[in-house]
Design an enzyme around this catalytic site. Structure first.
Site, PDB file in Angstrom:
ATOM      1  N   TYR A 197      -4.420   2.367  15.932  1.00 58.66           N
ATOM      2  CA  TYR A 197      -3.102   2.145  16.696  1.00 58.66           C
ATOM      3  C   TYR A 197      -3.699   2.072  18.223  1.00 58.66           C
ATOM      4  O   TYR A 197      -2.852   1.518  18.546  1.00 58.66           O
ATOM      5  CB  TYR A 197      -2.315   3.823  16.602  1.00 58.66           C
ATOM      6  CG  TYR A 197      -1.604   3.551  15.426  1.00 58.66           C
ATOM      7  CD1 TYR A 197      -0.720   3.306  14.813  1.00 58.66           C
ATOM      8  CD2 TYR A 197      -2.518   4.411  13.979  1.00 58.66           C
ATOM      9  CE1 TYR A 197      -0.106   2.921  13.375  1.00 58.66           C
ATOM     10  CE2 TYR A 197      -1.965   4.079  12.610  1.00 58.66           C
ATOM     11  CZ  TYR A 197      -1.137   4.056  12.645  1.00 58.66           C
ATOM     12  OH  TYR A 197      -0.611   3.463  11.380  1.00 58.66           O
ATOM     13  N   ARG A 256       1.206  -1.663  -0.034  1.00 61.50           N
ATOM     14  CA  ARG A 256       0.043  -0.303  -0.195  1.00 61.50           C
ATOM     15  C   ARG A 256       0.837   1.128   0.316  1.00 61.50           C
ATOM     16  O   ARG A 256       1.729   1.371   1.279  1.00 61.50           O
ATOM     17  CB  ARG A 256      -0.955   0.093   1.111  1.00 61.50           C
ATOM     18  CG  ARG A 256      -1.442   1.140   1.678  1.00 61.50           C
ATOM     19  CD  ARG A 256      -2.123   0.939   2.826  1.00 61.50           C
ATOM     20  NE  ARG A 256      -2.784   2.671   3.122  1.00 61.50           N
ATOM     21  CZ  ARG A 256      -3.196   3.712   3.513  1.00 61.50           C
ATOM     22  NH1 ARG A 256      -2.851   2.835   4.993  1.00 61.50           N
ATOM     23  NH2 ARG A 256      -3.499   4.998   4.011  1.00 61.50           N
ATOM     24  N   ASN A 305      -7.528   1.907  10.204  1.00 64.47           N
ATOM     25  CA  ASN A 305      -6.527   2.041  10.284  1.00 64.47           C
ATOM     26  C   ASN A 305      -6.119   2.225  11.965  1.00 64.47           C
ATOM     27  O   ASN A 305      -7.155   3.156  13.182  1.00 64.47           O
ATOM     28  CB  ASN A 305      -5.217   3.570  10.298  1.00 64.47           C
ATOM     29  CG  ASN A 305      -5.240   3.503   8.729  1.00 64.47           C
ATOM     30  OD1 ASN A 305      -5.349   2.180   7.816  1.00 64.47           O
ATOM     31  ND2 ASN A 305      -5.006   4.919   8.516  1.00 64.47           N
ATOM     32  N   GLU A 307      -7.254   8.875   6.150  1.00 62.19           N
ATOM     33  CA  GLU A 307      -7.229   9.261   6.846  1.00 62.19           C
ATOM     34  C   GLU A 307      -8.244  10.835   7.849  1.00 62.19           C
ATOM     35  O   GLU A 307      -7.521  11.605   7.619  1.00 62.19           O
ATOM     36  CB  GLU A 307      -5.930   9.071   7.876  1.00 62.19           C
ATOM     37  CG  GLU A 307      -5.669   7.676   8.599  1.00 62.19           C
ATOM     38  CD  GLU A 307      -4.536   7.853   9.871  1.00 62.19           C
ATOM     39  OE1 GLU A 307      -3.902   7.237  10.054  1.00 62.19           O
ATOM     40  OE2 GLU A 307      -3.687   8.417   9.933  1.00 62.19           O
ATOM     41  N   HIS A 351      -2.802  11.324   0.292  1.00 61.23           N
ATOM     42  CA  HIS A 351      -2.754  10.667   2.292  1.00 61.23           C
ATOM     43  C   HIS A 351      -2.209  12.169   2.651  1.00 61.23           C
ATOM     44  O   HIS A 351      -0.958  12.018   2.745  1.00 61.23           O
ATOM     45  CB  HIS A 351      -1.539   9.981   1.903  1.00 61.23           C
ATOM     46  CG  HIS A 351      -1.463   8.797   2.745  1.00 61.23           C
ATOM     47  ND1 HIS A 351      -1.096   7.760   4.005  1.00 61.23           N
ATOM     48  CD2 HIS A 351      -1.024   9.497   4.353  1.00 61.23           C
ATOM     49  CE1 HIS A 351      -0.488   7.320   4.607  1.00 61.23           C
ATOM     50  NE2 HIS A 351      -0.644   8.933   5.436  1.00 61.23           N
ATOM     51  N   GLU A 380      -3.843   0.036   8.373  1.00 62.89           N
ATOM     52  CA  GLU A 380      -2.227   0.603   9.277  1.00 62.89           C
ATOM     53  C   GLU A 380      -2.243   0.150  10.037  1.00 62.89           C
ATOM     54  O   GLU A 380      -3.754   0.003  10.928  1.00 62.89           O
ATOM     55  CB  GLU A 380      -2.633   1.752   9.434  1.00 62.89           C
ATOM     56  CG  GLU A 380      -1.605   2.167   8.012  1.00 62.89           C
ATOM     57  CD  GLU A 380      -0.974   4.124   8.418  1.00 62.89           C
ATOM     58  OE1 GLU A 380      -0.943   4.313   9.722  1.00 62.89           O
ATOM     59  OE2 GLU A 380      -1.663   5.145   7.425  1.00 62.89           O
TER      60      GLU A 380
END
Length: 476
Positions: free
Chosen positions: A295, A83, A293, A172, A127, A366
Site C-alpha cells: 500500500y 482471491r 500486499n 498479513e 484472513h 493486494e
C-alpha cells in the site's frame, strides 16, 4: 471535466494473472446463517468504541446470498482469478472438531460458480477472523491454534482441492500480530506491544503446518499473502537508522526471513516460544510463489516529539522504540495513506536483493486505495473515480519497471472487487472497483472497473485497442 487519457500501459506477459480480492468477514454477512460460529471480529465489533462508525459486519455486502451476482461482475470484468477467503468459523464453528457441512457447501457453490465463469478460485484460508472459541482460549498466543489451523486446512483442501489451482495459507500475519495483539486497534483488541511476539511465531508455524496439510491433499501452487513496505529513514542520526532498521525487521524480515530463509533475523529467535529450530523447518517449507500486499512506504526514525501519535486513524502507544512520520509531498487517499507507486518497485527490488534465489515468483496479492466517490445522479449514476484509475495505473507502471529489472512477478490482484466493511473503519472507507449502496446493497461498477476491464483485454495476446480512462462503457 473529463481527464485526458493516460498513456497506454506497457505490455505485460500474456500469461500474467489479473485478479481481484476480497475477504469473508468483510463481504459475506450472514453471520448467523447455516451453522456459522462467531469469530473474534464478531465479538470485537460488539465492543463499544471499537469500530469508528459504530457499525458491524452482520450483513456487510451480503455476498453470502449474492455471490452469483458478484461472480457475474467478475466475469464481465474479465479477471483470471478471484482471491477470496474462507471463514474458518463457517467451516468449523468452534475452530476444531465437527465440520459444518452447510458452511463448507457455500464455498463449494462459490468455487463451482467461479469455475463455470472461467475464473480461477484462489482461497485464503485465514484472513484475520479467528473462531471466537479459539480466541477465548488464547487465540494466536496459544501454540495449539497452529495445529487447529492445519486440521482446518485439510478439511477445506479435501473438499475444494479438485478445482482450486492456487492456495494462500494466511493473510498479513504482521497486521494481526501488531494491530490485533500489539496495539489493540484490531481484533482481538489486546495491547501487549512486544509481548505479542508469540503471535507472530504461532502464525508462521500455522503457515508451515498448513503448507504441509495442503501438500498432503494434493495442492500444487501454494503461497502466502504478506504485507510489506519499504522503510525510509526519517533523519540522519544513528538512532534514526537503528529505529528504521527495527521497524523494517518487525514489518518485513520477521515474517519473510523465516519463510524464505529458514531463520529469524539475528537475535529474534531467542524471543520466540517453543522448539524454534524445529518449527523453522516447517515454517520454511518451499513455496511455489510469494504473495505481497503493498500500500505505501513507512517513514521511520528515533522516537521524537515530532513523530506522529496517530497514523491513518491508528493510535500508537507512546513508548515505542521508534517514531513514525507522515510522508509529505505525495497525494493521499481518503484513508490518509500516501500514494507512492515507486515504493512498489523499491520493495520488489529490495526483496530480490535481500533473498536472491530464495525468493520464489512473486504475486501482488493486494494493492488498492480508498476513495469515497459515489454514483452521480446528474451523470446517469456514473461513479467517476478517476483517482483510483490514476492510482492503479501508477502502480502497474511501477510494477512493470521492477519486472523489467528482473523481478519475477506473475500476477496482480486489486483490493478490492467490492466496497466492503473496512475493519475498524467500518463502512467509512471504500476500496472497491464496484460501489455498494449499503442500504439497498445495489452494485454499481465504477469507472475504475471499466478501466481495469480494458487493461485486462489489452494484455491478452492478439488484443487491439488502448486502455481508456474517459468512459466506463456498458458494464451491466
Amino acid at each position: 471535466m473529463t481527464p485526458p487519457p493516460l498513456p497506454p500501459l506497457p505490455s505485460f506477459p500474456p500469461d500474467f494473472l489479473w485478479g481481484v480480492s476480497a475477504s469473508a468477514f468483510q463481504i459475506e454477512g450472514a453471520v448467523d446463517a447455516e451453522g456459522r460460529g462467531p469469530s473474534a471480529w464478531d465479538a470485537f465489533t460488539r465492543e463499544p468504541g471499537r469500530i469508528r462508525d459504530g457499525s458491524h459486519a452482520d450483513v456487510a455486502t451480503d455476498h453470502y446470498h449474492r455471490y452469483r451476482e458478484d461472480v457475474a461482475l467478475m466475469a464481465q470484468l474479465g479477471v483470471g482469478a478471484y482471491r477470496f477467503s474462507v471463514s474458518w468459523s463457517r467451516v468449523q464453528p468452534s475452530g476444531e472438531g465437527p465440520v459444518n457441512q452447510r458452511g463448507l457447501d457455500f464455498y463449494d457453490r462459490l468455487v463451482d460458480e467461479l469455475c463455470a465463469a472461467g475464473i480461477a478460485p484462489v482461497p485464503t484460508l485465514f484472513h484475520w477472523d479467528t473462531p471466537l472459541a479459539l480466541e477465548e482460549r488464547g487465540g494466536w498466543l496459544d501454540r495449539d491454534t497452529a495445529y487447529r489451523f492445519a486440521a482446518y486446512a485439510s478439511v477445506v483442501a479435501e473438499r475444494l482441492g479438485d478445482r482450486v489451482p492456487r492456495w494462500i495459507t494466511l493473510n498479513e500475519p504482521a497486521e494481526i500480530t501488531l494491530l490485533g495483539y500489539g496495539i489493540g486497534e484490531h481484533a482481538p483488541g489486546r495491547r501487549l506491544v512486544f509481548d505479542a511476539l508469540p503471535v507472530a511465531h504461532h502464525q508462521l508455524l500455522a503457515h508451515g503446518l498448513g503448507v504441509e496439510a495442503l501438500r498432503a491433499a494434493g495442492a500444487r501452487e501454494i503461497g502466502i499473502a504478506a504485507s510489506h513496505s519499504p522503510v525510509w529513514t526519517a533523519g540522519e542520526t544513528g538512532e534514526d537508522r537503528a529505529a528504521a532498521e527495527l521497524y523494517d525487521t518487525l514489518m518485513n524480515r520477521l515474517f519473510a526471513d523465516p519463510i524464505l530463509t529458514g531463520a529469524y533475523p539475528e537475535g529474534w529467535a531467542e524471543l520466540m516460544p517453543g522448539p524454534v529450530a524445529e518449527d523453522l523447518k516447517a515454517i520454511s517449507a518451499p513455496l511455489d510463489w510469494y504473495g505481497i500486499n503493498y500500500y505505501n512506504p513507512a517513514l521511520v526514525g528515533a522516537p521524537k516529539p515530532e513523530a506522529v501519535t496517530s497514523l491513518a486513524g491508528i493510535d500508537l502507544p507512546p513508548d515505542l522504540p521508534f517514531g513514525l512520520h507522515e510522508i509529505e509531498g505525495h497525494e493521499r487517499t481518503d484513508f490518509g495513506w500516501p500514494v507512492v507507486p515507486e515504493g512498489l518497485s523499491e520493495l520488489l527490488l529490495n526483496f530480490r536483493t535481500r533473498y536472491g534465489d530464495s525468493l520464489p515468483p512473486v504475486v501482488i496479492t493486494e494493492n488498492g486505495c480508498s476513495y469515497g466517490d459515489g454514483p452521480d445522479p446528474a451523470n446517469g449514476g456514473r461513479v467517476a473515480d478517476v483517482r483510483r484509475i490514476a492510482y492503479h495505473d501508477g502502480h502497474l507502471r511501477a510494477l512493470h519497471r521492477a519486472m523489467a529489472e528482473g523481478v519475477d512477478v506473475r500476477g496482480y490482484f486489486i483490493w478490492s472487487i467490492l466496497d466492503n466493511f473496512e475493519w475498524a473503519e467500518g463502512y467509512r472507507q471504500r476500496f472497491g472497483l464496484v460501489h455498494v449502496d449499503y442500504e439497498t446493497l445495489a452494485r454499481t461498477p465504477k469507472d475504475s472497473y471499466a478501466w481495469y476491464r480494458d487493461v485486462i483485454r489489452h494484455s491478452r495476446p492478439g488484443s487491439l485497442g488502448e486502455v481508456r480512462t474517459e468512459s466506463p462503457g456498458e458494464v451491466r
